[in-house]
Design a protein around this motif. Sequence first.
Motif, PDB file in Angstrom:
ATOM      1  N   LEU A 195       1.043  -1.046   0.066  1.00 14.95           N
ATOM      2  CA  LEU A 195       0.017   0.030   0.040  1.00 14.95           C
ATOM      3  C   LEU A 195       0.818   1.312   0.046  1.00 14.95           C
ATOM      4  O   LEU A 195       0.432   2.418  -0.687  1.00 14.95           O
ATOM      5  CB  LEU A 195      -0.850   0.008   1.235  1.00 14.95           C
ATOM      6  CG  LEU A 195      -1.972  -1.143   1.442  1.00 14.95           C
ATOM      7  CD1 LEU A 195      -3.106  -0.984   2.320  1.00 14.95           C
ATOM      8  CD2 LEU A 195      -2.693  -1.131  -0.323  1.00 14.95           C
ATOM      9  N   ILE A 198       2.465   1.518  -3.748  1.00 16.49           N
ATOM     10  CA  ILE A 198       1.213   2.038  -4.540  1.00 16.49           C
ATOM     11  C   ILE A 198       0.810   3.363  -4.253  1.00 16.49           C
ATOM     12  O   ILE A 198      -0.219   4.344  -4.635  1.00 16.49           O
ATOM     13  CB  ILE A 198       0.163   1.389  -5.206  1.00 16.49           C
ATOM     14  CG1 ILE A 198      -0.938   1.035  -3.492  1.00 16.49           C
ATOM     15  CG2 ILE A 198       0.577  -0.125  -5.519  1.00 16.49           C
ATOM     16  CD1 ILE A 198      -2.069   0.317  -4.112  1.00 16.49           C
ATOM     17  N   GLU A 199       1.318   4.163  -3.277  1.00 14.01           N
ATOM     18  CA  GLU A 199       1.057   5.414  -2.712  1.00 14.01           C
ATOM     19  C   GLU A 199      -0.334   5.664  -2.277  1.00 14.01           C
ATOM     20  O   GLU A 199      -1.033   6.429  -2.405  1.00 14.01           O
ATOM     21  CB  GLU A 199       1.423   6.430  -3.593  1.00 14.01           C
ATOM     22  CG  GLU A 199       2.940   6.705  -4.171  1.00 14.01           C
ATOM     23  CD  GLU A 199       3.432   7.601  -5.052  1.00 14.01           C
ATOM     24  OE1 GLU A 199       2.546   8.452  -5.368  1.00 14.01           O
ATOM     25  OE2 GLU A 199       4.103   7.317  -5.584  1.00 14.01           O
ATOM     26  N   PHE A 200      -0.853   4.602  -1.691  1.00 12.03           N
ATOM     27  CA  PHE A 200      -2.153   4.562  -1.197  1.00 12.03           C
ATOM     28  C   PHE A 200      -2.110   4.798   0.298  1.00 12.03           C
ATOM     29  O   PHE A 200      -3.041   5.573   0.841  1.00 12.03           O
ATOM     30  CB  PHE A 200      -3.008   3.207  -1.104  1.00 12.03           C
ATOM     31  CG  PHE A 200      -4.594   3.346  -0.860  1.00 12.03           C
ATOM     32  CD1 PHE A 200      -5.314   3.943  -1.387  1.00 12.03           C
ATOM     33  CD2 PHE A 200      -4.790   2.581   0.451  1.00 12.03           C
ATOM     34  CE1 PHE A 200      -6.709   3.925  -0.917  1.00 12.03           C
ATOM     35  CE2 PHE A 200      -6.175   2.570   0.955  1.00 12.03           C
ATOM     36  CZ  PHE A 200      -7.090   3.412  -0.050  1.00 12.03           C
TER      37      PHE A 200
ATOM     38  N   GLY B 232     -10.686   1.861  -2.986  1.00 13.95           N
ATOM     39  CA  GLY B 232      -9.447   2.723  -3.133  1.00 13.95           C
ATOM     40  C   GLY B 232      -8.116   2.101  -3.545  1.00 13.95           C
ATOM     41  O   GLY B 232      -7.495   2.738  -4.329  1.00 13.95           O
ATOM     42  N   ILE B 233      -7.957   0.958  -3.060  1.00 13.53           N
ATOM     43  CA  ILE B 233      -6.780   0.200  -3.152  1.00 13.53           C
ATOM     44  C   ILE B 233      -6.598  -0.102  -4.654  1.00 13.53           C
ATOM     45  O   ILE B 233      -5.748  -0.143  -5.382  1.00 13.53           O
ATOM     46  CB  ILE B 233      -6.444  -1.035  -2.296  1.00 13.53           C
ATOM     47  CG1 ILE B 233      -6.346  -0.438  -0.755  1.00 13.53           C
ATOM     48  CG2 ILE B 233      -5.540  -1.925  -2.769  1.00 13.53           C
ATOM     49  CD1 ILE B 233      -6.253  -1.559   0.337  1.00 13.53           C
ATOM     50  N   GLU B 236      -6.123   2.852  -6.884  1.00 12.58           N
ATOM     51  CA  GLU B 236      -4.695   3.196  -6.757  1.00 12.58           C
ATOM     52  C   GLU B 236      -3.880   2.206  -7.839  1.00 12.58           C
ATOM     53  O   GLU B 236      -2.918   2.532  -8.529  1.00 12.58           O
ATOM     54  CB  GLU B 236      -4.157   3.366  -5.279  1.00 12.58           C
ATOM     55  CG  GLU B 236      -3.356   4.251  -5.123  1.00 12.58           C
ATOM     56  CD  GLU B 236      -3.637   5.879  -5.549  1.00 12.58           C
ATOM     57  OE1 GLU B 236      -2.904   6.340  -6.337  1.00 12.58           O
ATOM     58  OE2 GLU B 236      -4.884   6.161  -5.339  1.00 12.58           O
ATOM     59  N   THR B 237      -4.216   1.095  -7.441  1.00  9.77           N
ATOM     60  CA  THR B 237      -3.368   0.078  -8.302  1.00  9.77           C
ATOM     61  C   THR B 237      -3.464   0.078  -9.847  1.00  9.77           C
ATOM     62  O   THR B 237      -2.538  -0.061 -10.517  1.00  9.77           O
ATOM     63  CB  THR B 237      -3.761  -1.487  -7.846  1.00  9.77           C
ATOM     64  OG1 THR B 237      -3.739  -1.632  -6.389  1.00  9.77           O
ATOM     65  CG2 THR B 237      -2.958  -2.661  -8.341  1.00  9.77           C
ATOM     66  N   THR B 240      -1.463   3.025 -11.024  1.00 10.24           N
ATOM     67  CA  THR B 240       0.073   2.428 -11.157  1.00 10.24           C
ATOM     68  C   THR B 240       0.377   1.649 -12.266  1.00 10.24           C
ATOM     69  O   THR B 240       1.227   1.897 -12.801  1.00 10.24           O
ATOM     70  CB  THR B 240       0.402   1.686  -9.879  1.00 10.24           C
ATOM     71  OG1 THR B 240       0.201   2.343  -8.689  1.00 10.24           O
ATOM     72  CG2 THR B 240       1.888   1.518  -9.964  1.00 10.24           C
ATOM     73  N   ARG B 243       0.162   4.015 -15.549  1.00  7.39           N
ATOM     74  CA  ARG B 243       1.243   4.860 -15.687  1.00  7.39           C
ATOM     75  C   ARG B 243       2.405   3.930 -16.314  1.00  7.39           C
ATOM     76  O   ARG B 243       3.120   4.416 -17.050  1.00  7.39           O
ATOM     77  CB  ARG B 243       1.837   5.341 -14.373  1.00  7.39           C
ATOM     78  CG  ARG B 243       1.152   6.653 -13.875  1.00  7.39           C
ATOM     79  CD  ARG B 243       1.987   7.246 -12.450  1.00  7.39           C
ATOM     80  NE  ARG B 243       2.009   6.315 -11.638  1.00  7.39           N
ATOM     81  CZ  ARG B 243       1.048   6.429 -10.435  1.00  7.39           C
ATOM     82  NH1 ARG B 243       0.145   7.372 -10.371  1.00  7.39           N
ATOM     83  NH2 ARG B 243       1.434   5.586  -9.590  1.00  7.39           N
TER      84      ARG B 243
END
Lengths: 246, 246
Positions: A195, A198-200, B232-233, B236-237, B240, B243
């Motif tokens: 976490l 991934i900058e969560f 949210g995880i 964010e994944t 990532t 990108r």
Amino acid sequence: MNPDNIDIVLVHTTHSGNIGGVARAMKNMGLTRLTLVAPQGYPAPEATWRAASAADVMENARVVDTLEEAIADCQFVVGTSARERRIPWPVQDARRCAERIAEHSNSERVAILFGREDRGLLNEELQRCNLHCHIPTHEGYQSLNLAMAVQIVAYECRMMQLEDRTDLPEDAEWDTPFATADDMTRFFVHLEETLVDIEFLNPQAPRQLMRRLKRLYNRVRLDEMELNILRGILTETQKTAGRHSD
Amino acid sequence: MNPDNIDIVLVHTTHSGNIGGVARAMKNMGLTRLTLVAPQGYPAPEATWRAASAADVMENARVVDTLEEAIADCQFVVGTSARERRIPWPVQDARRCAERIAEHSNSERVAILFGREDRGLLNEELQRCNLHCHIPTHEGYQSLNLAMAVQIVAYECRMMQLEDRTDLPEDAEWDTPFATADDMTRFFVHLEETLVDIEFLNPQAPRQLMRRLKRLYNRVRLDEMELNILRGILTETQKTAGRHSD
């Protein structure tokens, strides 16, 4: 409990389809001895159709002319009754009746009587019983279908028979061992690292995130395979994040 | 127990007479909320006839096209199942299920699913459930009539209501409402997409991955905040992974 000592006795059934329904309800719960007291319009195709794969129970049914004959050799007789009676009689609900039936059937012949579709058992018939059985229907609609009444009583007998078994937890037959506390500790370290990757999760301001996730995964009790899947997801997520930061 | 929070959901019923039998079985035990998922040959005179004085329950039934729609707002979903499954799922007998149903219905919307006459609930449908319910039929004849199965579960709920038990479930004072079936459907779609994005899940060879993950997250019953954290995880994944692929 000895199911071979338990007779279901249908008294003056008028809709023969119900006899088929009763045979099926019995066999589903491991009861096979059926006695019919002067059934109307029986045998009938409708009965056979509703019996489905319990036709054998119906074909082996004893057909007699009188209730007296039906229960002649029985030592414990239970009568089902929906209505309030003027003369009080020992009465118990289906669950407690099933306890008594189970006990007596170990060494005695037991009969459970079910009356006519429209009027149930007559007073004279109820007075032949050792015990009355009450199925606690809702006051808004008391009239149970005959086969349904048999189903409930037979189900309670079946539950009684199975009760010997110690209660099983809901995951008693799980296919994989559950993870150890040690496994879980390592998992939570891995989860937290990922976490952050991934900058969560901001290590400077973690809030209650890990606490909530620990509660979640400890509550569910992960099995080893589930844990491996989650670890695999974390590893793959870290690779993805790593490729990015390179 | 709050019966107004309990829906009986019949999934793809093929013999419409059974719908009438179910309505009667429900009303006898004080349940009135019925949902029909794409019933075949319904309405039908046979259904009305078998409903007897429970025609009101049947007439007020909600008819929907999909199971998803039927359980969208439900927070506790129980699926009845006779068959052995390859992947074990949390399973309890009808009596213990009724305890859980009674508890949850005090504050949450509950659905109890009953499948097709010939094949029951499909695996995909069973995987939407928090808990599976097993009616312990005799090994000699496992196939219960649909209305009989409803009768037994409804009877156990009625017994639970009469027992007026004061036991509180382990999550009685939870701080956040539990997620609905609709929320969970969206979560699983998001989870699957993400696993494909990070190349953990190969859509050409998915194996049993999603099934195991559905079992895990349905078993634990996510609350709304936990669901938001997991969503949210995933988001964010995906960022990532995005990108990286740019």
